[in-house]
Design a protein around this motif. Structure first.
Motif, short mmCIF file in Angstrom:
data_model
loop_
_atom_site.label_atom_id
_atom_site.label_comp_id
_atom_site.label_asym_id
_atom_site.label_seq_id
_atom_site.Cartn_x
_atom_site.Cartn_y
_atom_site.Cartn_z
N CYS A 64 0.82 -1.22 0.00
CA CYS A 64 0.00 0.00 0.00
C CYS A 64 0.85 1.27 0.00
O CYS A 64 0.32 2.36 -0.24
N ASN A 65 2.15 1.13 0.25
CA ASN A 65 3.04 2.30 0.25
C ASN A 65 3.70 2.53 -1.10
O ASN A 65 4.52 3.45 -1.24
N ILE A 66 3.34 1.72 -2.08
CA ILE A 66 3.86 1.96 -3.43
C ILE A 66 3.33 3.30 -3.94
O ILE A 66 2.16 3.63 -3.72
N ASN A 67 4.18 4.06 -4.58
CA ASN A 67 3.76 5.35 -5.15
C ASN A 67 3.05 5.10 -6.48
O ASN A 67 3.69 4.92 -7.52
N PHE A 68 1.73 5.10 -6.44
CA PHE A 68 0.95 4.77 -7.64
C PHE A 68 0.83 5.94 -8.60
O PHE A 68 0.19 5.82 -9.65
N SER A 69 1.44 7.06 -8.27
CA SER A 69 1.45 8.19 -9.20
C SER A 69 2.59 8.05 -10.21
O SER A 69 2.65 8.79 -11.20
N MET A 70 3.49 7.11 -9.95
CA MET A 70 4.60 6.86 -10.87
C MET A 70 4.11 6.05 -12.06
O MET A 70 2.98 5.59 -12.10
N GLY A 71 4.98 5.85 -13.04
CA GLY A 71 4.60 5.11 -14.24
C GLY A 71 4.35 3.64 -13.99
O GLY A 71 4.72 3.09 -12.95
N ASP A 72 3.73 2.98 -14.96
CA ASP A 72 3.38 1.57 -14.85
C ASP A 72 4.62 0.70 -14.61
O ASP A 72 4.56 -0.27 -13.85
N SER A 73 5.72 1.03 -15.28
CA SER A 73 6.93 0.21 -15.13
C SER A 73 7.47 0.27 -13.70
O SER A 73 7.91 -0.75 -13.15
N HIS A 74 7.39 1.47 -13.09
CA HIS A 74 7.84 1.63 -11.70
C HIS A 74 6.95 0.80 -10.76
O HIS A 74 7.46 0.08 -9.88
N ILE A 75 5.65 0.89 -10.95
CA ILE A 75 4.70 0.17 -10.11
C ILE A 75 4.91 -1.34 -10.26
O ILE A 75 4.95 -2.08 -9.26
N ARG A 76 5.08 -1.79 -11.50
CA ARG A 76 5.30 -3.22 -11.75
C ARG A 76 6.57 -3.71 -11.08
O ARG A 76 6.58 -4.78 -10.43
N GLU A 77 7.63 -2.93 -11.19
CA GLU A 77 8.91 -3.31 -10.57
C GLU A 77 8.79 -3.40 -9.05
O GLU A 77 9.35 -4.31 -8.43
N LYS A 78 8.08 -2.44 -8.46
CA LYS A 78 7.91 -2.44 -7.00
C LYS A 78 7.11 -3.66 -6.53
O LYS A 78 7.45 -4.29 -5.53
N ILE A 79 6.05 -3.98 -7.25
CA ILE A 79 5.23 -5.14 -6.88
C ILE A 79 6.04 -6.42 -6.97
O ILE A 79 5.99 -7.28 -6.07
N ILE A 80 6.81 -6.56 -8.05
CA ILE A 80 7.64 -7.76 -8.23
C ILE A 80 8.69 -7.85 -7.11
O ILE A 80 8.92 -8.92 -6.54
N LYS A 81 9.30 -6.71 -6.78
CA LYS A 81 10.34 -6.69 -5.75
C LYS A 81 9.76 -7.05 -4.37
O LYS A 81 10.35 -7.85 -3.63
N ILE A 82 8.63 -6.46 -4.03
CA ILE A 82 8.01 -6.74 -2.72
C ILE A 82 7.58 -8.20 -2.63
O ILE A 82 7.82 -8.88 -1.63
N SER A 83 6.94 -8.70 -3.67
CA SER A 83 6.48 -10.10 -3.69
C SER A 83 7.66 -11.06 -3.55
O SER A 83 7.59 -12.05 -2.81
N ALA A 84 8.75 -10.75 -4.24
CA ALA A 84 9.93 -11.61 -4.18
C ALA A 84 10.57 -11.60 -2.79
O ALA A 84 11.03 -12.63 -2.30
N SER A 85 10.58 -10.43 -2.16
CA SER A 85 11.22 -10.31 -0.84
C SER A 85 10.47 -11.07 0.24
O SER A 85 11.04 -11.47 1.25
N TYR A 86 9.17 -11.30 0.03
CA TYR A 86 8.36 -12.04 1.01
C TYR A 86 8.04 -13.46 0.54
O TYR A 86 7.22 -14.14 1.14
N GLU A 87 8.71 -13.90 -0.51
CA GLU A 87 8.37 -15.18 -1.12
C GLU A 87 8.47 -16.35 -0.15
O GLU A 87 7.58 -17.20 -0.08
N SER A 88 9.55 -16.41 0.63
CA SER A 88 9.74 -17.54 1.53
C SER A 88 8.71 -17.56 2.66
O SER A 88 8.35 -18.62 3.17
N ARG A 89 8.22 -16.40 3.04
CA ARG A 89 7.29 -16.31 4.17
C ARG A 89 5.82 -16.43 3.76
O ARG A 89 5.03 -17.05 4.46
N LEU A 90 5.45 -15.80 2.65
CA LEU A 90 4.04 -15.74 2.27
C LEU A 90 3.69 -16.54 1.02
O LEU A 90 2.55 -16.94 0.84
N GLN A 91 4.66 -16.71 0.15
CA GLN A 91 4.45 -17.44 -1.11
C GLN A 91 3.31 -16.81 -1.92
O GLN A 91 2.43 -17.51 -2.45
N ILE A 92 3.33 -15.49 -1.98
CA ILE A 92 2.35 -14.74 -2.77
C ILE A 92 3.06 -14.20 -4.00
O ILE A 92 3.91 -13.32 -3.89
#
Length: 335
Positions: free
Chosen positions: A277-305
């Motif tokens: 929810c702290n992603i800056n959604f005013s940025m471009g689509d590529s920025h948002i996509r990168e942030k989502i991928i990075k966050i999901s990857a960082s929690y992969e072992s714990r949440l598997q989302i």
């Protein structure tokens, strides 16, 4: 996940002893000190005084006591809990509107007409949490007198929706802390923005200049992290310990899901929801996509989302907020 850990008595907040500090004089004298760092005990007393001097916040604190009364009624009858909710006419009306909307799903053509009926259909625990969440959200909205606070209140609501959905997907049997914990997750930051905007700006500048996390930057400026400040303030309302515990940041995101306790898992859900929810959604689509991928990857072992599921959670939460903005008293338009 492993069995629950021993209750975390004190939740590390017992290190905060305010008894020997002068009111806000120490804070004021340190505000302009050469190193720019403030005595955290004095700062906490300053925030507490601001809370006590603010009529709206006193009302908020009083309402939280009612919320707490609802949350702690674990072994009470549905009628006893319903009677507490019914004392607040505005809350009752809003709660019935919400449970009859697609926010919780449609249950009959006739609709749910009473709190007791809502408890039978949705469950007592669900209604308790819905009532408590609405109370907290309403008062955070009422106190949101500047744009940054309005944004934080919306993010708090979105976090609670995402965290609740993850808890449901994981079939957590005791998800009591998740929804409220997620909503209050950045409460320390909210308080600083509300009562000390000049300090909030200093911390934001440090985040940008030094590329620090907000907890790191806040600790550098006020001597205490936003997270610990929020948990300390929430502890003053005597909310259930499980709620405060789930607000504590995750220290090691590489622990495997199967090795976590239930408490650690709840903390992870709140932390993950907060980052999304702290992603800056005013940025471009590529920025948002990168942030989502990075966050999901960082929690992969714990949440598997996976990132695709994270996108679904964000879209679902935004859709619910937009669809039910009139019920939730939410202004979704940009200022």
């Amino acid at each position: 996940m492993t069995a629950c850990a021993t209750p975390h008595a004190g939740i590390e907040l017992d290190v905060i002893d305010l008894s020997k500090e002068n009111n806000q004089s120490v804070f004021q004298s340190n505000l302009n000190s050469s190193n720019g760092k403030i005595n955290y005990k004095a700062f906490i007393k300053y925030i507490l005084k601001k809370m006590l001097d603010n009529t709206s916040f006193l009302s908020f604190s009083a309402q939280i006591k009612n919320v707490n009364q609802i949350l702690k009624m674990k072994y009470s009858s549905a009628n006893d809990i319903a009677n507490i909710i019914l004392k607040d006419v505005a809350l009752t009306i809003k709660l019935l509107k919400l449970v009859n909307s697609s926010f919780y799903g449609q249950f009959s053509h006739k609709g749910i007409t009473s709190i007791s009926e809502a408890m039978i259909i949705l469950g007592t625990q669900e209604i308790k949490l819905a009532a408590a969440s609405l109370k907290i959200y309403d008062h955070m909205q009422d106190l949101s007198n500047i744009k940054v606070l309005k944004i934080k209140t919306l993010r708090a609501l979105q976090r609670s929706i995402i965290a609740r959905q993850i808890a449901l997907d994981e079939d957590l049997k005791d998800a009591e802390a998740i929804q409220i914990s997620a909503m209050l997750y950045d409460f320390g930051e909210y308080l600083v923005a509300l009562f000390s905007p000049e300090i909030f700006i200093k911390i934001e500048l440090l985040v940008d200049e030094k590329h620090l996390t907000r907890d790191q930057a806040s600790k550098s400026i006020i001597g205490i992290s936003y997270g610990m400040l929020g948990r300390f303030m929430v502890s003053k309302w005597n909310l259930p310990e499980s709620i405060i515990h789930s607000m504590k940041p995750v220290e090691d995101i590489n622990v495997l899901k199967k090795d976590m306790t239930i408490e650690e898992f709840k903390r992870t859900i709140c932390a993950f929801s907060n980052e999304l929810c702290n992603i800056n959604f005013s940025m471009g689509d590529s920025h948002i996509r990168e942030k989502i991928i990075k966050i999901s990857a960082s929690y992969e072992s714990r949440l598997q989302i996976p990132a695709s599921k994270s996108v679904e959670l964000l879209k679902m939460s935004q859709h619910k907020i937009m669809q039910h903005s009139s019920i939730l008293k939410t202004n979704t338009k940009k200022d």
